[in-house]
Design a protein around this motif. Sequence first.
Motif, PDB file in Angstrom:
ATOM      1  N   UNK A   1      -1.088   1.037 -11.882  1.00  0.00           N
ATOM      2  CA  UNK A   1      -0.548   0.803 -13.319  1.00  0.00           C
ATOM      3  C   UNK A   1      -0.134  -0.858 -13.412  1.00  0.00           C
ATOM      4  N   UNK A   2       0.131  -1.134 -14.335  1.00  0.00           N
ATOM      5  CA  UNK A   2       0.490  -2.710 -14.495  1.00  0.00           C
ATOM      6  C   UNK A   2       1.612  -3.183 -13.913  1.00  0.00           C
TER       7      UNK A   2
ATOM      8  N   UNK B   1       0.952  -1.265  -0.021  1.00  0.00           N
ATOM      9  CA  UNK B   1       0.027   0.027  -0.062  1.00  0.00           C
ATOM     10  C   UNK B   1       0.977   1.348   0.102  1.00  0.00           C
ATOM     11  N   UNK B   2       1.944   1.425   1.012  1.00  0.00           N
ATOM     12  CA  UNK B   2       2.723   2.392   0.896  1.00  0.00           C
ATOM     13  C   UNK B   2       3.483   2.761  -0.345  1.00  0.00           C
ATOM     14  N   UNK B   3       3.770   1.869  -1.118  1.00  0.00           N
ATOM     15  CA  UNK B   3       4.636   1.971  -2.261  1.00  0.00           C
ATOM     16  C   UNK B   3       3.727   2.044  -3.756  1.00  0.00           C
ATOM     17  N   UNK B   4       2.503   1.935  -3.641  1.00  0.00           N
ATOM     18  CA  UNK B   4       1.438   1.841  -4.992  1.00  0.00           C
ATOM     19  C   UNK B   4       1.706   3.231  -5.417  1.00  0.00           C
TER      20      UNK B   4
ATOM     21  N   UNK C   1      -6.876   1.817   3.567  1.00  0.00           N
ATOM     22  CA  UNK C   1      -5.362   2.410   3.378  1.00  0.00           C
ATOM     23  C   UNK C   1      -4.847   2.276   5.013  1.00  0.00           C
ATOM     24  N   UNK C   2      -5.532   2.247   5.827  1.00  0.00           N
ATOM     25  CA  UNK C   2      -4.813   2.252   7.325  1.00  0.00           C
ATOM     26  C   UNK C   2      -4.336   0.664   7.866  1.00  0.00           C
TER      27      UNK C   2
END
Length: 508
Positions: A336-337, A307-310, A318-319
Amino acid sequence: MASQLAYTPVEEIPKIHAELLSTFKSGKTKPIAYRKEQLAQLIYMIKDNEDRFFETLKADLGRPNFESEMLDTSITMSEAKYAYDNVEKWAKPERTPWDFNWFAMKPTIRKEPKGVVLLISPFNFPLFLGLAHMAGAIAAGNTVVLKPSELTPATAQLLAELFPKYLDPECYRLVNGDVPVVSKLLELPWNHILYTGNGRVAKIVLTAAAKTLSPVTTELGGKSPVIIDPRCDMKLAARRILWGKFSNAGQLCVAPDYALVPRAAQDAFLDACQEVYKSFYPVDPSSSDSFSRIVSEAHTKRIKRYIDETKGKVVVGGQADVEKRYIAPTIVKDVPLDDSLMEDEIFGPVLPVVPVNDVDEAIEFINSKDHPLALYIFSQDSSFKAKVANNTESGSVIANDVDIHVGTTDLPFGGTGPSGSGYLTGKYSFDTFTHLRGTLDNPWWVDAILLKGRYPPYTAAKTRTVRKAIAVSMPPRPGQKLGKRWGLWIVFALVSAISAILMKRQRQ
């Protein structure tokens, strides 16, 4: 509830294996009545202790009792009861289809147990993915070692307590532990191994099994995609997808991993998802009695990193709270793919929504990845569904729902390639743990009529006779019609009549 798990001493494992092998060779597990007795005991082990299993599953997974009953205890008892009801039919010898060349020899398939079976089960559904598969091995007449996951210690410890109370310890044993225990188990020869888990560990299991030539069935999961037809019922699709994605906090091997949606339809799908989300969780999911927890802090950190790096945008959720093993049910759009959420199977309550140009791009992307365990299609258009199914590969392909195919009676469940090998549930579990032993019984008169010429010396006359007996009835060449061969039917009728006379004489 205490969650300290007592591990099985490593030095005991070869002794357990030897004892179960000795029991199997004694023939104790072969009578159908005995198999049914043990299947009934397996069912009552769950039924009598269902509330205790609810407690351990809540301790291990923070799982609501409703989900534990629907997705673990009830489905496991149903699977075992189905085996109980059908084992006698499944185990009967089976005659092969009638064939002129072989009918006199009565070709028959015997259904025999393989021997000593090892089941290595995962943490996400400790009962269904352990005991339900064990029901198939019991029905097939094997002795069994079950190794539950050490990540669900409360449930594994309860199973260790109940096994010797309900099941015959000479035939069925439970082994608890982590890597050293599994390593010792895999040093031994097994008549069949079933491993349910991830591909990384599966490679270790398969490598070890190769050294002892132990056959292996694997159930491995993977990134199971959902393809959305823009003309589908978006609210229905959203309700079913989010149920499948957020049940057990997304820790299902068949959970929809990501959704491929045409760009023009992404907003409509997300609007439906947000409406459904609010109906599922009218209060904060972290305080809801309808949402599970992640099995460990390590897995929570892994999902949080995704989640942090998306590069996508979090729409809801998101929590994360690593200490409490909590990941909020999360939806991310415009993924993105090549995003972090698309690297590996998420195995958590995060749904990436990936916009694509059309169904062709969706199919191309799916085919560029490993074959998934399941592929989901939401569409009311039969041609759309056929296009996706005909141009992709997956363990299963399901239209207009998710996850439920695992519990469907008589539907084979299994992966293909990196998502697994072999088939499970119902009769397919029985077949997995069964050796199909072919038999023939060739009567004396076959030599007199059909095969006398097979013995030396090989003369021209014998060659002509045998050649006629084994001649292949050729299909017509492409573009050429084949006339009716009345002569063969006459020969068939004569041989059948003579055979009947000789068989009658033999009985007299």
